[in-house]
Design a protein around this motif. Structure first.
Motif, PDB file in Angstrom:
ATOM      1  N   HIS A  41       0.843  -1.198   0.000  1.00 51.52           N
ATOM      2  CA  HIS A  41       0.000   0.000   0.000  1.00 51.52           C
ATOM      3  C   HIS A  41       0.880   1.249   0.000  1.00 51.52           C
ATOM      4  O   HIS A  41       0.598   2.231  -0.716  1.00 51.52           O
ATOM      5  N   TRP A  42       1.918   1.235   0.819  1.00 52.96           N
ATOM      6  CA  TRP A  42       2.825   2.381   0.896  1.00 52.96           C
ATOM      7  C   TRP A  42       3.482   2.625  -0.457  1.00 52.96           C
ATOM      8  O   TRP A  42       3.581   3.765  -0.920  1.00 52.96           O
ATOM      9  N   ARG A  43       3.911   1.566  -1.119  1.00 49.88           N
ATOM     10  CA  ARG A  43       4.557   1.713  -2.430  1.00 49.88           C
ATOM     11  C   ARG A  43       3.562   2.246  -3.462  1.00 49.88           C
ATOM     12  O   ARG A  43       3.924   3.061  -4.321  1.00 49.88           O
ATOM     13  N   THR A  44       2.314   1.776  -3.384  1.00 46.41           N
ATOM     14  CA  THR A  44       1.286   2.281  -4.296  1.00 46.41           C
ATOM     15  C   THR A  44       1.097   3.783  -4.123  1.00 46.41           C
ATOM     16  O   THR A  44       0.998   4.539  -5.104  1.00 46.41           O
ATOM     17  N   MET A  45       1.051   4.228  -2.882  1.00 49.07           N
ATOM     18  CA  MET A  45       0.911   5.656  -2.599  1.00 49.07           C
ATOM     19  C   MET A  45       2.096   6.443  -3.162  1.00 49.07           C
ATOM     20  O   MET A  45       1.926   7.487  -3.794  1.00 49.07           O
ATOM     21  N   LYS A  46       3.297   5.944  -2.945  1.00 49.95           N
ATOM     22  CA  LYS A  46       4.493   6.663  -3.390  1.00 49.95           C
ATOM     23  C   LYS A  46       4.592   6.723  -4.914  1.00 49.95           C
ATOM     24  O   LYS A  46       5.202   7.645  -5.460  1.00 49.95           O
ATOM     25  N   LYS A  47       4.000   5.754  -5.622  1.00 51.08           N
ATOM     26  CA  LYS A  47       4.037   5.746  -7.080  1.00 51.08           C
ATOM     27  C   LYS A  47       2.890   6.543  -7.695  1.00 51.08           C
ATOM     28  O   LYS A  47       2.853   6.724  -8.906  1.00 51.08           O
ATOM     29  N   SER A  48       1.974   7.012  -6.873  1.00 44.29           N
ATOM     30  CA  SER A  48       0.800   7.739  -7.361  1.00 44.29           C
ATOM     31  C   SER A  48       1.186   9.153  -7.789  1.00 44.29           C
ATOM     32  O   SER A  48       2.295   9.621  -7.519  1.00 44.29           O
ATOM     33  N   PRO A  49       0.265   9.872  -8.447  1.00 43.60           N
ATOM     34  CA  PRO A  49       0.549  11.259  -8.819  1.00 43.60           C
ATOM     35  C   PRO A  49       0.854  12.168  -7.635  1.00 43.60           C
ATOM     36  O   PRO A  49       1.405  13.248  -7.819  1.00 43.60           O
ATOM     37  N   ALA A  50       0.503  11.745  -6.410  1.00 44.20           N
ATOM     38  CA  ALA A  50       0.784  12.552  -5.213  1.00 44.20           C
ATOM     39  C   ALA A  50       2.050  12.120  -4.503  1.00 44.20           C
ATOM     40  O   ALA A  50       2.458  12.759  -3.534  1.00 44.20           O
ATOM     41  N   GLY A  51       2.675  11.034  -4.952  1.00 45.58           N
ATOM     42  CA  GLY A  51       3.788  10.465  -4.213  1.00 45.58           C
ATOM     43  C   GLY A  51       4.932  11.423  -3.965  1.00 45.58           C
ATOM     44  O   GLY A  51       5.572  11.386  -2.904  1.00 45.58           O
ATOM     45  N   HIS A  52       5.203  12.307  -4.927  1.00 46.73           N
ATOM     46  CA  HIS A  52       6.332  13.236  -4.771  1.00 46.73           C
ATOM     47  C   HIS A  52       6.068  14.310  -3.723  1.00 46.73           C
ATOM     48  O   HIS A  52       6.992  15.024  -3.306  1.00 46.73           O
ATOM     49  N   LEU A  53       4.820  14.426  -3.271  1.00 45.43           N
ATOM     50  CA  LEU A  53       4.480  15.421  -2.254  1.00 45.43           C
ATOM     51  C   LEU A  53       4.702  14.895  -0.834  1.00 45.43           C
ATOM     52  O   LEU A  53       4.669  15.669   0.114  1.00 45.43           O
ATOM     53  N   ALA A  54       4.913  13.591  -0.686  1.00 44.14           N
ATOM     54  CA  ALA A  54       4.976  12.974   0.636  1.00 44.14           C
ATOM     55  C   ALA A  54       6.376  13.024   1.220  1.00 44.14           C
ATOM     56  O   ALA A  54       7.376  12.830   0.518  1.00 44.14           O
ATOM     57  N   VAL A  55       6.448  13.300   2.527  1.00 42.90           N
ATOM     58  CA  VAL A  55       7.667  13.098   3.304  1.00 42.90           C
ATOM     59  C   VAL A  55       7.292  12.165   4.446  1.00 42.90           C
ATOM     60  O   VAL A  55       6.201  12.275   5.008  1.00 42.90           O
ATOM     61  N   GLU A  56       8.166  11.213   4.765  1.00 46.60           N
ATOM     62  CA  GLU A  56       7.829  10.205   5.773  1.00 46.60           C
ATOM     63  C   GLU A  56       8.952  10.081   6.772  1.00 46.60           C
ATOM     64  O   GLU A  56      10.124  10.002   6.405  1.00 46.60           O
TER      65      GLU A  56
END
Length: 279
Positions: free
Chosen positions: A168-183
């Motif tokens: 699920h985490w990888r799916t989120m990071k590959k999405s159009p929003a993934g580049h906006l995330a910091v973890e």
């Protein structure tokens, strides 16, 4: 009343919705329901659906998605709640009228979209917290691919019933929003994953968002959650965020205490709108 059109977007098609939300994100805590990060967190799911409303006057094509008119609102169903953020000059009446198709019995609340005849839910307000950038000291580290299983483990241990996986985490990071995330991830001295936070960048000079934040049930009370939060805030500030917001139900006293200990202050309460009984 303005004419609006509603478009149903798959995860891969959410670029226009994310750009609209970023354009509407203010320097301080957002007043609408959705930040780009709320959509980003939703996109951990392959079957996520996002709605984009436009003013239905001109055709626009971007990233393989044809929409009609200028974006005026973005929303999605979060369980029984329709969450919506509208453009500052949007016709909320037109949006509410169109949203009636989505507000079938069972979908009995809205967040960010007043519906005529519905009532503010004063019994369950949400607290909106804001953090102003300042020097930060934290034990948090940035999550990398090798940390994904531990990041997911923390979330499952923090939230009863969660089924979040590393995929699920990888799916989120590959999405159009993934580049906006910091973890960020915080470990115990023995190396066990203890707390994590996901931050979302809304743009330089705009407010970031924390969603979600969690501390492993076995490691609470040691400041790990505070360090995860402050580490994510620092990472967002380094990217140019003017502030960082986070929301929690007013009844969640533990979460409120965590954010206050991390330097957040309450700036207001948000109320959902609920369908009257029998309506």
């Amino acid at each position: 009343m303005a004419s609006v059109a509603r478009h149903r977007l798959s995860p891969a098609e959410t670029g226009p919705a994310l750009r609209a939300l970023r354009a509407w994100t203010p320097p301080d805590a957002p007043s609408g329901s959705l930040h780009p990060g709320d959509v980003g967190w939703l996109l951990r799911r392959d079957d996520a659906t996002v709605f984009l409303w436009t003013d239905a006057r001109t055709d626009t094509r971007a990233e393989g998605v044809t929409t009609t008119g200028t974006p005026v609102a973005v929303g999605f169903l979060d369980g029984p709640v329709l969450r919506v953020t509208a453009a500052p000059d949007a016709d909320l009446g037109a949006l509410a009228a169109d949203a009636e198709d989505l507000l079938v019995p069972g979908n009995d609340a809205t967040d960010g979209l007043p519906v005529p005849g519905w009532e503010p839910d004063t019994e369950e307000p949400w607290l909106v917290f804001s953090w102003t950038p300042e020097p930060v000291s934290s034990r948090a580290v940035q999550v990398t691919e090798s940390d994904t299983a531990d990041r997911a483990l923390v979330h499952r241990a923090a939230f009863t019933g969660s089924t979040l996986t590393a995929d699920h985490w990888r799916t989120m990071k590959k999405s159009p929003a993934g580049h906006l995330a910091v973890e960020t991830l915080v470990r115990t001295p023995a190396g066990e994953p203890a707390a994590a936070a996901t931050g979302w960048f809304g743009g330089a000079g705009r407010c970031g968002l924390l969603e979600p934040v969690g501390t492993h049930a076995d490691h609470r009370g040691h400041g790990y959650g505070r360090d995860a939060v402050r580490g994510a805030c620092a990472a967002l500030a380094d990217r140019g965020a003017s502030a960082v917001a986070v929301l929690t139900p007013a009844g969640n006293e533990a979460a409120a205490a965590l954010y206050q200990s991390a330097g957040f202050t309450v700036v207001r309460e948000n109320l959902d709108w609920t369908r009257p009984s029998g309506a």
